[in-house]
Design a protein around this motif. Structure first.
Motif, PDB file in Angstrom:
ATOM      1  N   LEU A 162       0.823  -1.214   0.000  1.00 20.34           N
ATOM      2  CA  LEU A 162       0.000   0.000   0.000  1.00 20.34           C
ATOM      3  C   LEU A 162       0.853   1.259   0.000  1.00 20.34           C
ATOM      4  CD1 LEU A 162       0.525   0.637   3.156  1.00 20.34           C
ATOM      5  CD2 LEU A 162      -1.512  -0.696   3.552  1.00 20.34           C
ATOM      6  N   GLN A 163       0.171   2.392  -0.093  1.00 26.93           N
ATOM      7  CA  GLN A 163       0.867   3.680  -0.097  1.00 26.93           C
ATOM      8  C   GLN A 163      -0.062   4.747   0.479  1.00 26.93           C
ATOM      9  OE1 GLN A 163       2.224   4.964  -3.932  1.00 26.93           O
ATOM     10  NE2 GLN A 163       3.321   6.733  -3.155  1.00 26.93           N
ATOM     11  N   LEU A 164       0.351   5.344   1.583  1.00 27.24           N
ATOM     12  CA  LEU A 164      -0.390   6.443   2.188  1.00 27.24           C
ATOM     13  C   LEU A 164      -0.020   7.731   1.474  1.00 27.24           C
ATOM     14  CD1 LEU A 164      -2.381   6.706   4.590  1.00 27.24           C
ATOM     15  CD2 LEU A 164      -0.433   7.379   6.007  1.00 27.24           C
ATOM     16  N   SER A 165      -0.971   8.630   1.321  1.00 27.60           N
ATOM     17  CA  SER A 165      -0.707   9.889   0.620  1.00 27.60           C
ATOM     18  C   SER A 165       0.506  10.588   1.233  1.00 27.60           C
ATOM     19  CB  SER A 165      -1.931  10.800   0.676  1.00 27.60           C
ATOM     20  OG  SER A 165      -2.391  10.962   2.001  1.00 27.60           O
ATOM     21  N   GLY A 166       1.413  11.026   0.361  1.00 23.64           N
ATOM     22  CA  GLY A 166       2.626  11.701   0.815  1.00 23.64           C
ATOM     23  C   GLY A 166       3.756  10.769   1.192  1.00 23.64           C
ATOM     24  N   LYS A 167       3.520   9.464   1.137  1.00 23.45           N
ATOM     25  CA  LYS A 167       4.543   8.477   1.520  1.00 23.45           C
ATOM     26  C   LYS A 167       4.906   7.605   0.323  1.00 23.45           C
ATOM     27  CE  LYS A 167       4.263   9.607   5.950  1.00 23.45           C
ATOM     28  NZ  LYS A 167       5.384  10.231   6.696  1.00 23.45           N
ATOM     29  N   LYS A 168       5.916   6.743   0.519  1.00 22.00           N
ATOM     30  CA  LYS A 168       6.313   5.800  -0.511  1.00 22.00           C
ATOM     31  C   LYS A 168       5.460   4.537  -0.430  1.00 22.00           C
ATOM     32  CE  LYS A 168      11.183   7.235  -0.764  1.00 22.00           C
ATOM     33  NZ  LYS A 168      12.589   6.790  -0.599  1.00 22.00           N
ATOM     34  N   ARG A 169       5.431   3.798  -1.514  1.00 25.04           N
ATOM     35  CA  ARG A 169       4.788   2.482  -1.509  1.00 25.04           C
ATOM     36  C   ARG A 169       5.575   1.563  -0.586  1.00 25.04           C
ATOM     37  NH1 ARG A 169       3.656  -1.232  -6.944  1.00 25.04           N
ATOM     38  NH2 ARG A 169       3.276  -3.190  -5.847  1.00 25.04           N
ATOM     39  N   MET A 170       4.862   0.741   0.194  1.00 20.23           N
ATOM     40  CA  MET A 170       5.544  -0.117   1.157  1.00 20.23           C
ATOM     41  C   MET A 170       4.687  -1.314   1.538  1.00 20.23           C
ATOM     42  SD  MET A 170       5.231   2.331   4.563  1.00 20.23           S
ATOM     43  CE  MET A 170       5.802   3.783   3.687  1.00 20.23           C
ATOM     44  N   SER A 171       5.297  -2.245   2.268  1.00 19.22           N
ATOM     45  CA  SER A 171       4.563  -3.398   2.779  1.00 19.22           C
ATOM     46  C   SER A 171       3.683  -2.958   3.943  1.00 19.22           C
ATOM     47  CB  SER A 171       5.528  -4.484   3.253  1.00 19.22           C
ATOM     48  OG  SER A 171       6.219  -4.042   4.419  1.00 19.22           O
ATOM     49  N   THR A 172       2.681  -3.763   4.242  1.00 16.35           N
ATOM     50  CA  THR A 172       1.801  -3.455   5.376  1.00 16.35           C
ATOM     51  C   THR A 172       2.586  -3.374   6.680  1.00 16.35           C
ATOM     52  OG1 THR A 172      -0.176  -4.370   4.350  1.00 16.35           O
ATOM     53  CG2 THR A 172      -0.114  -4.370   6.742  1.00 16.35           C
ATOM     54  N   ALA A 173       3.537  -4.295   6.887  1.00 14.14           N
ATOM     55  CA  ALA A 173       4.317  -4.284   8.130  1.00 14.14           C
ATOM     56  C   ALA A 173       5.090  -2.980   8.274  1.00 14.14           C
ATOM     57  CB  ALA A 173       5.265  -5.482   8.172  1.00 14.14           C
ATOM     58  N   ASP A 174       5.720  -2.509   7.204  1.00 13.94           N
ATOM     59  CA  ASP A 174       6.456  -1.241   7.257  1.00 13.94           C
ATOM     60  C   ASP A 174       5.510  -0.072   7.493  1.00 13.94           C
ATOM     61  OD1 ASP A 174       8.879  -2.480   6.869  1.00 13.94           O
ATOM     62  OD2 ASP A 174       8.927  -2.113   4.704  1.00 13.94           O
ATOM     63  N   PHE A 175       4.365  -0.116   6.852  1.00 12.49           N
ATOM     64  CA  PHE A 175       3.356   0.933   7.030  1.00 12.49           C
ATOM     65  C   PHE A 175       2.909   1.015   8.487  1.00 12.49           C
ATOM     66  CE2 PHE A 175      -1.355   1.335   7.311  1.00 12.49           C
ATOM     67  CZ  PHE A 175      -1.463   2.699   7.078  1.00 12.49           C
ATOM     68  N   LEU A 176       2.617  -0.126   9.094  1.00 11.54           N
ATOM     69  CA  LEU A 176       2.123  -0.138  10.481  1.00 11.54           C
ATOM     70  C   LEU A 176       3.198   0.301  11.470  1.00 11.54           C
ATOM     71  CD1 LEU A 176      -0.027  -3.398  10.368  1.00 11.54           C
ATOM     72  CD2 LEU A 176      -0.861  -1.041  10.474  1.00 11.54           C
ATOM     73  N   ARG A 177       4.458   0.015  11.140  1.00 13.33           N
ATOM     74  CA  ARG A 177       5.547   0.452  12.021  1.00 13.33           C
ATOM     75  C   ARG A 177       5.713   1.967  11.990  1.00 13.33           C
ATOM     76  NH1 ARG A 177       8.326  -4.382  10.673  1.00 13.33           N
ATOM     77  NH2 ARG A 177       9.222  -3.435   8.808  1.00 13.33           N
ATOM     78  N   GLY A 178       5.308   2.590  10.868  1.00 14.44           N
ATOM     79  CA  GLY A 178       5.582   4.012  10.686  1.00 14.44           C
ATOM     80  C   GLY A 178       4.447   4.944  11.041  1.00 14.44           C
ATOM     81  N   VAL A 179       3.298   4.401  11.450  1.00 10.71           N
ATOM     82  CA  VAL A 179       2.161   5.267  11.774  1.00 10.71           C
ATOM     83  C   VAL A 179       1.824   5.194  13.256  1.00 10.71           C
ATOM     84  CG1 VAL A 179       1.162   5.167   9.471  1.00 10.71           C
ATOM     85  CG2 VAL A 179       0.491   3.452  11.151  1.00 10.71           C
ATOM     86  N   HIS A 180       1.136   6.239  13.742  1.00  7.81           N
ATOM     87  CA  HIS A 180       0.781   6.325  15.156  1.00  7.81           C
ATOM     88  C   HIS A 180      -0.615   5.791  15.394  1.00  7.81           C
ATOM     89  CE1 HIS A 180       1.094   7.787  19.208  1.00  7.81           C
ATOM     90  NE2 HIS A 180       0.004   8.551  19.072  1.00  7.81           N
ATOM     91  N   GLU A 181      -0.728   4.846  16.334  1.00  2.00           N
ATOM     92  CA  GLU A 181      -2.027   4.277  16.731  1.00  2.00           C
ATOM     93  C   GLU A 181      -2.876   3.819  15.554  1.00  2.00           C
ATOM     94  OE1 GLU A 181      -3.791   7.365  19.116  1.00  2.00           O
ATOM     95  OE2 GLU A 181      -2.817   6.624  20.937  1.00  2.00           O
ATOM     96  N   PRO A 182      -2.358   2.860  14.764  1.00  2.00           N
ATOM     97  CA  PRO A 182      -3.132   2.385  13.604  1.00  2.00           C
ATOM     98  C   PRO A 182      -4.465   1.747  13.990  1.00  2.00           C
ATOM     99  CG  PRO A 182      -1.236   0.965  14.032  1.00  2.00           C
ATOM    100  CD  PRO A 182      -1.058   2.171  14.882  1.00  2.00           C
ATOM    101  N   GLU A 183      -4.569   1.284  15.244  1.00  2.64           N
ATOM    102  CA  GLU A 183      -5.838   0.669  15.671  1.00  2.64           C
ATOM    103  C   GLU A 183      -6.981   1.678  15.735  1.00  2.64           C
ATOM    104  OE1 GLU A 183      -3.509   2.049  19.189  1.00  2.64           O
ATOM    105  OE2 GLU A 183      -3.059   0.779  17.446  1.00  2.64           O
ATOM    106  N   THR A 184      -6.657   2.961  15.686  1.00  5.24           N
ATOM    107  CA  THR A 184      -7.717   3.993  15.683  1.00  5.24           C
ATOM    108  C   THR A 184      -8.191   4.341  14.276  1.00  5.24           C
ATOM    109  OG1 THR A 184      -6.158   5.866  15.597  1.00  5.24           O
ATOM    110  CG2 THR A 184      -6.728   5.013  17.779  1.00  5.24           C
ATOM    111  N   PHE A 185      -7.525   3.795  13.257  1.00  2.62           N
ATOM    112  CA  PHE A 185      -7.903   4.112  11.878  1.00  2.62           C
ATOM    113  C   PHE A 185      -9.309   3.577  11.563  1.00  2.62           C
ATOM    114  CE2 PHE A 185      -3.315   4.232   9.989  1.00  2.62           C
ATOM    115  CZ  PHE A 185      -3.062   5.365  10.737  1.00  2.62           C
TER     116      PHE A 185
END
Length: 320
Positions: free
Chosen positions: A294-317
């Protein structure tokens, strides 16, 4: 006369077309001119960008014409001066009759579908989006209505369950290049028969219109297989997307490049679940889409594991 005796004008713009031009050049065919799109500004610096076809043609010292308008009298005169026997079109724009009728052998196009199915600008995408199990390439002679001319040759490929449009693009690019060479040889030697498209039993014809941003937005009310096919049919470009809201209420765009289906217990479409480490999934009508790329706006394309490591409180999404 053989295909290599013909004076050929090649028309195309993107990478998909380069393979066909390269096959002709490396095969020793006489390319007397290449027509491609004008250079366009791109990137942050708005530097002029040459098309992939122009870059290859220039490297091969081929004559290049880049008309803004295909009916421009100066362009028509320059094209006539090339004295082409045949014009070959791969991933270019619609030609006016004064252009496609010019050579004595006419003009043929390589199209990324099994015509008459998927006429239009985005045949590769729509075949995957619609869950087709096969597609292919077709060479046909240009006529008045777009993608409707008499068929010369077709070649089929199978679409695998895990193929995305990028995979199909690369395979058809190579197969199409070989089919272009085959078609040039057949036209040069006069050993071919044409088939009118309305003579082919193709059932209900499915169109392949140009894809816009809204076509790429995921509708989570749809069945999981339809959502996954949309993701495959738009990956890697332009990419299926959805909106995401973080714990602070910030709205973000999320592109999804790869996902697999898991059953769920009839959860509401759009329900989001994550373990905050490796798993990130969203419910469609009848199952989970387990997202792995996946790829979040403003970020690079990445794996889900890398994405979850880089965001704050993903459980609130959540989805909006």
């Amino acid at each position: 006369m053989t295909g290599k005796d013909l004076r050929i004008v090649f028309m195309g713009t993107p990478d998909f077309a380069v393979a066909s031009l390269k096959a002709l050049v490396e095969g020793g065919y006489n390319i007397v001119g290449v027509i491609t799109a004008p250079d366009k500004p791109a990137g942050r610096g708005r530097q002029l960008q040459q098309s992939a076809v122009k870059q290859y043609a220039v490297a091969q010292n081929l004559k290049v014409l880049q008309p803004e308008k295909l009916k421009n009298p100066e362009f028509i005169a320059a094209l006539e001066a090339l004295k082409a026997d045949l014009q070959v079109v791969v991933a270019f724009r619609m030609l006016p009759e004064v252009v496609w009728r010019m050579p004595r052998l006419g003009t043929f196009n390589l199209h990324g579908s099994l015509l008459p199915q998927y006429r239009g600008a985005a045949p590769l995408n729509w075949a995957v989006i619609n869950g087709e199990k096969e597609t292919g390439v077709t060479t046909f002679l240009l006529s008045h209505e777009i993608d409707t001319g008499a068929i010369l040759f077709r070649e089929k490929i199978t679409i695998g369950d895990n193929d995305n449009v990028g995979d199909i693009h690369d395979r058809l690019m190579d197969i199409g290049a070989r089919l272009v060479v085959k078609t040039v040889d057949a036209l040069g030697e006069g050993r071919y028969t044409t088939v009118e498209q309305d003579e082919i039993q193709a059932g209900n014809l499915k169109p392949a219109p140009k894809i816009f941003k809204e076509d790429c937005k995921i509708d989570w009310e749809k069945p999981a297989e339809e959502v996954r096919n949309l993701i495959r049919g738009l990956s890697p470009y332009p990419a299926a997307w959805t909106e995401l809201v973080d714990g602070k209420g910030k709205l973000m765009s999320l592109k999804i490049f790869k996902a697999e289906i898991e059953p769920n217990e009839g959860l509401a479409p759009g329900t989001l679940e994550t373990d905050g480490k490796n798993s990130f999934k969203i419910a469609a009508k009848d199952g989970w889409l387990v997202i792995s790329d996946l790829q979040l706006s403003g970020k690079k394309r990445m794996s889900t594991a890398d994405f979850l490591r880089g965001v704050h409180e993903p459980e609130t999404f959540k989805l909006p």
